[in-house]
Design a protein around this motif. Sequence first.
Motif, PDB file in Angstrom:
ATOM      1  N   TYR A 268       0.778  -1.234   0.000  1.00  0.00           N
ATOM      2  CA  TYR A 268       0.000   0.000   0.000  1.00  0.00           C
ATOM      3  C   TYR A 268       0.815   1.292   0.000  1.00  0.00           C
ATOM      4  N   MET A 269       2.051   1.255   0.431  1.00  0.00           N
ATOM      5  CA  MET A 269       2.738   2.518   0.737  1.00  0.00           C
ATOM      6  C   MET A 269       4.010   2.760  -0.079  1.00  0.00           C
ATOM      7  N   GLN A 270       4.185   2.087  -1.187  1.00  0.00           N
ATOM      8  CA  GLN A 270       5.398   2.261  -1.973  1.00  0.00           C
ATOM      9  C   GLN A 270       5.492   3.676  -2.563  1.00  0.00           C
ATOM     10  N   GLY A 271       6.649   4.304  -2.377  1.00  0.00           N
ATOM     11  CA  GLY A 271       6.870   5.646  -2.906  1.00  0.00           C
ATOM     12  C   GLY A 271       6.556   6.764  -1.942  1.00  0.00           C
ATOM     13  N   VAL A 272       6.027   6.431  -0.763  1.00  0.00           N
ATOM     14  CA  VAL A 272       5.714   7.458   0.231  1.00  0.00           C
ATOM     15  C   VAL A 272       7.013   8.043   0.777  1.00  0.00           C
ATOM     16  N   ILE A 273       7.028   9.346   1.014  1.00  0.00           N
ATOM     17  CA  ILE A 273       8.166   9.977   1.684  1.00  0.00           C
ATOM     18  C   ILE A 273       7.688  10.528   3.022  1.00  0.00           C
ATOM     19  N   GLY A 274       8.624  10.741   3.932  1.00  0.00           N
ATOM     20  CA  GLY A 274       8.252  11.229   5.249  1.00  0.00           C
ATOM     21  C   GLY A 274       9.443  11.755   6.014  1.00  0.00           C
ATOM     22  N   VAL A 275       9.190  12.209   7.224  1.00  0.00           N
ATOM     23  CA  VAL A 275      10.244  12.720   8.096  1.00  0.00           C
ATOM     24  C   VAL A 275      10.116  12.049   9.460  1.00  0.00           C
ATOM     25  N   LYS A 276      11.252  11.906  10.116  1.00  0.00           N
ATOM     26  CA  LYS A 276      11.259  11.410  11.490  1.00  0.00           C
ATOM     27  C   LYS A 276      12.523  11.908  12.180  1.00  0.00           C
ATOM     28  N   PRO A 277      12.490  12.022  13.513  1.00  0.00           N
ATOM     29  CA  PRO A 277      13.669  12.526  14.217  1.00  0.00           C
ATOM     30  C   PRO A 277      14.880  11.629  13.987  1.00  0.00           C
ATOM     31  N   HIS A 278      16.009  12.257  13.824  1.00  0.00           N
ATOM     32  CA  HIS A 278      17.247  11.502  13.631  1.00  0.00           C
ATOM     33  C   HIS A 278      17.766  11.002  14.972  1.00  0.00           C
ATOM     34  N   ILE A 279      17.998   9.693  15.068  1.00  0.00           N
ATOM     35  CA  ILE A 279      18.534   9.073  16.282  1.00  0.00           C
ATOM     36  C   ILE A 279      19.993   8.716  16.014  1.00  0.00           C
ATOM     37  N   PRO A 280      20.928   9.383  16.672  1.00  0.00           N
ATOM     38  CA  PRO A 280      22.343   9.068  16.429  1.00  0.00           C
ATOM     39  C   PRO A 280      22.679   7.671  16.916  1.00  0.00           C
ATOM     40  N   LYS A 281      23.525   7.003  16.145  1.00  0.00           N
ATOM     41  CA  LYS A 281      23.940   5.656  16.530  1.00  0.00           C
ATOM     42  C   LYS A 281      24.922   5.722  17.702  1.00  0.00           C
ATOM     43  N   SER A 282      24.802   4.739  18.596  1.00  0.00           N
ATOM     44  CA  SER A 282      25.717   4.657  19.731  1.00  0.00           C
ATOM     45  C   SER A 282      25.803   3.206  20.176  1.00  0.00           C
ATOM     46  N   GLU A 283      26.872   2.882  20.894  1.00  0.00           N
ATOM     47  CA  GLU A 283      27.044   1.526  21.391  1.00  0.00           C
ATOM     48  C   GLU A 283      26.003   1.199  22.451  1.00  0.00           C
ATOM     49  N   GLU A 284      25.657   2.195  23.294  1.00  0.00           N
ATOM     50  CA  GLU A 284      24.641   1.979  24.321  1.00  0.00           C
ATOM     51  C   GLU A 284      23.289   1.645  23.704  1.00  0.00           C
ATOM     52  N   LEU A 285      22.939   2.333  22.613  1.00  0.00           N
ATOM     53  CA  LEU A 285      21.675   2.076  21.941  1.00  0.00           C
ATOM     54  C   LEU A 285      21.655   0.663  21.364  1.00  0.00           C
ATOM     55  N   HIS A 286      22.733   0.277  20.725  1.00  0.00           N
ATOM     56  CA  HIS A 286      22.791  -1.072  20.140  1.00  0.00           C
ATOM     57  C   HIS A 286      22.644  -2.142  21.211  1.00  0.00           C
ATOM     58  N   LYS A 287      23.336  -1.972  22.333  1.00  0.00           N
ATOM     59  CA  LYS A 287      23.258  -2.960  23.420  1.00  0.00           C
ATOM     60  C   LYS A 287      21.850  -3.039  23.994  1.00  0.00           C
ATOM     61  N   PHE A 288      21.205  -1.876  24.124  1.00  0.00           N
ATOM     62  CA  PHE A 288      19.859  -1.888  24.699  1.00  0.00           C
ATOM     63  C   PHE A 288      18.864  -2.571  23.769  1.00  0.00           C
ATOM     64  N   LYS A 289      18.992  -2.370  22.459  1.00  0.00           N
ATOM     65  CA  LYS A 289      18.084  -3.025  21.518  1.00  0.00           C
ATOM     66  C   LYS A 289      18.193  -4.538  21.641  1.00  0.00           C
ATOM     67  N   VAL A 290      19.404  -5.028  21.745  1.00  0.00           N
ATOM     68  CA  VAL A 290      19.590  -6.477  21.897  1.00  0.00           C
ATOM     69  C   VAL A 290      18.991  -6.957  23.210  1.00  0.00           C
TER      70      VAL A 290
END
Length: 895
Positions: A268-290
Amino acid sequence: MVAIFPLAVLLLLLNSGTVQSTPFPVRVGVVVDMDNYVGKMGLNCITMALSDFYTKHGHYQTRLVLTKRDSKRDVVGAAAAALDLLKNVQVQAIIGPLSSMQAPFMIHLGNKSQVPIITFSASSPSLLSIQSPYFVRAALGDSSQVRAIAAIVQAYGWREVVPIYVDNEFGHGIMPFLADSLEKVNVRIPYRSVIPSFATDDQIVAELSMLMTNQTRVFIVHMRTTLGSRLFSKAKLLEMMSKDYVWIITDGMTNELTSMDQSAIEEYMQGVIGVKPHIPKSEELHKFKVKYKKEIQLQNPTNHDLDLNIFGLWAYDSAVALAMAVEKARIRNATFLKKANDSTTPTDLEGFGVSGIGTELIQALSSTTFRGLAGEFKLVEGQLESPPYQIINVIGAGARAVGYWTNDNGIVREINFAKSTKKTYSTSKSNIGFIMWPGDRKNPPKGWVTPTNGKKLRIGVPVKFRFFEFMHITWNSDNSTKVEGYCKDVFDMVIEALPYGVQYEYVPFATSDHKRAGSYDEFVYAVYQGDFDAAVGDVTIIANRSHFVDFTLPYTESEHRINEDFRGPLWHQVGTIFWFSFSTMVFANKERVISNLSRFLLIIWFLVVLILTQSYTASLTSMLTVQELKPTITDVNELIRNKETVGYHNGSFVLELLKGLNFDKSRLLAYNSPEDMHELFRKGSANGGIAAAFDEIPYVKLFLAKYCSKYIMVGPTYKTDGFGFAFPIGSPLVPDISRAILNVTEGKKMMEIEKKWFENDTKCADSSEFSSSNSLGIESFWGLFMIVGIAGVLALIIYVTSFLYENWHVVRPGSDAETTLATKSLVLVQRFNNKDLTCHTFKNYERRVNHNDCGCDCARIVMEPSNEYFHPSPSTFSQNSPGNNSPPSPISSSP
C-alpha cells in the motif's frame, strides 16, 4: 573519658552509614494503555531504565517506586487513573499519558496538585497552550517537524498541498504550525481533509474520492498507523498510489513504521516519503536493543512485537531523567500537604492535597541534561530540543534515508556535527538522494492535474474597436466567442508556466449587442465588484486603479526604443555608440615597398580604402544631417498656449492625464484606430483635426509601423508601469503569476508571440527599413574585397611561378639522380631565403649595405580593417529616459 570519645565517634559513623545504605523511596505513577503496543513498550522501557540506572548508580540515596495504572485507551480512564494516583497513592510524579487527547485533563490535575506530568508520546503542540509549569514533554512536539516538511515541498516546487489528518487533538494541534510554515514558502492549502478517528471504510473512500476530483496531488498525512494504514489501503484501491501523486507522512507514522505489517507496507505505501527525528547511533543504543528483544522474548516467547521505536527510547530517557532529578532535588520523605477544607470536599476531584516537593522536583527536572538513548536530553520550554530530521522514502518492506533536515542548514545529504561558522540554509532537491515515487516513477511529480470539477476562473477581456493586435474578440453564430491577440497569448503562456493547473475561460466585457461595456477604468472596477476573477488585456498599471485591484508585474516593455543593434547592457550600448564614431582610421605605411607585385596589390588596396573612406564619410554626413531634423512640436506647454487640439486613445486613461495637464476638454479628440489618428493628423488642428496625439508607447509603435515616414515620437514621457493583469485584491495568484511573467518574458516563446503579432512593427518603429536601404555595410563592398582577394592570389601565383622557373635546374627531374626530393626541397628553401644578388637593389655596395633584404623577393603590406557606421532613422527622434515603464508619449508630424 578520653577513651570513650573515639568509641562514640565510631558508633556515630557506623550508624550514619547504616542510614545512608537505605535509599529513600519516591512514589511515581505510570499511566499508559496496557493493551497498546506503544503503551506496553513504554512500560517495559521504563522498568528496564530504572533497573539499569540504579545498577550503575547504586550510591544514590533515592529510588523511584513505580505504581502502574491502565488508561484503557480512554480519556475518562486516563483521568480516573491519574486521580487515583494523586489521591490514594500520593505519587510525586506521573509518567504518561500516551495520547494527546488524554493529556489535557491530566495536565490540569498535575498543575492543581503541583505534581509533574511527564509524557513521552503526547505530541500535540496545543498541549503547551495550557501553560502548566508542571507539564513536561520528554518527547518532540509535532510543531518541530513542520519546517522540515515545508522544506521538502519547497525543494520540489509544489505550490499547493492538502493535509489529511485525524479529527482529534492530535490531528488539529499541528495544523496552525503547518499552515504558517507552508505560507512562509508561498505554498497554499486549498483544502483540509479531516478523517474521523473512528471512520468507517466507506467514509475514508468517500473523502479520498472527493480529493481525486480536485487538482492538487500533494498530500500530507498526519495520523497514527492504526488509521493511516487503512487510509493507504483505500488509496491503493482507488489507484491513488500511482504516478502524479505525492504522499508525505509526518513522524506520527514514520516513527511506527517498524511496528506495521511489512506486507501492508509493500502493498500500500510504496513511494511514500516522510520525516522522522534523527537518532544518532551509539554503542549503548545497540546494546539496549539487543537486551530489549531478549527481555520481551523471556516474558512471552510467542510475542512477535520485538521492534523498538523512538517512543520506547523516549520512555527510557524519561525515567532516567526523573531519577536524576529526584536525586538532584535531595528529596527525603516526600508527602502531600493536606488542604484546610480537605475533609469537607464534595467530590473526589478535589479530594487530594498538594505535593510538598513538586516545585523543587520540576526545577531539577527542567535543568537535567544528559546523553540518552534517543540523543541529547535537554528540555527547552518544557519539551525536548528539536534534533535534525531524517527524510525517508518507503521502498519494499521498509524505509531508507534519502537526506536530512537541520535548523541551521536546511536540507543536506549528510549530517556534519562539526561546528562551522558558515551556516547556509538550503532547500535544494539536489541534496536529496534518489526517491522512488508512487507508481515506480523516478522523476518528481508536478503535484497537480487538471481537475474534473474545478471551478473555472472568469477572465474578463476588453472589446476593442481597433488595435486588434493586442486583443480581438469574434462572436460566432451560436454567440460563443473566439479570443485572439498578443495579451491573450501572453496570459495563456504565463498560466501554462505555473506550477499548478488553473482552469479559466474568457468572458468579454461587452453589452448584449457586442459593444464595449465601458472604459478601461470601468473594466478594472468590474474585477473589484466580482464580475470577473481577473482582467486580461492592454490594461495599463496606474495608481488610481491599484486602489481596487492587485496588478501582476508588467509583461510589456516600455520607454526603450526597439532596435536590436542597440539593445543589451548599458555599457555595451555606450561602447557601441563610441565604436561606430571613432573606429575607422587610415594611415601611411612606414616600410618601403620594392616588389612590383606588392606595389600592384597595394594600389588595389588603397583604391578600396579610398572608396570605403569616402563612402563612410558621405554616410556620416548624411547621418548628421538627419539628426538636425526637428519635430514641429516638442513642448506640451506650447500646445496648451496655442490652444492646439490633441488626440487620445478612446477609453484610455490618457484622457484624465490630459485633463490633469490643463488641456481644455474641448481641445481633446478621441480616436479608435491608427487610421483615425492619421486622418486627424492630416486635417490638422485648424481644420477639425489634431496637432499632436498622446498615447501609450505600445500603441505608438503600432501607429509608427504604418506611418513612420510621416510622424515622429517625441518626449517628454509620463511614466506608468506598462500592461499588467488585474486580479482582486489579495488574490493568491498574483505573486505566482508575477513570478511566471519574469520567467516567460525572457524566453523564446515571448519572442515568438511578439513576432507573431508585431512582426514588422519593430523595424518601422525606428525607421530602420529606411536606414537599412541606404546604409553601407561590409556586404556593400563584397565586389571590392573580391578584387583584392583575386589580385592577391594572382600575385602569389605569378611570384611562385617565376621563382620556380628561375630555379628549375635544382628541382627538375634527372638533374641529379643521387639527390632525393627532400634534399632538393631543402636547397630550394635555402635559395629562397638567400639574397638575390641579381636584383637591381644589390647592384652597388652601398645599396647592399643599406638593404639586407631583397625587395624583389618580399614586400610588407599593412592594412587596417574597415568598420561600419550605424545610420539612425531619418524619420524618427526619441527623447526617452531609461526604464521599464510603458508611458504615453506625444506624437507629432515631422516637417
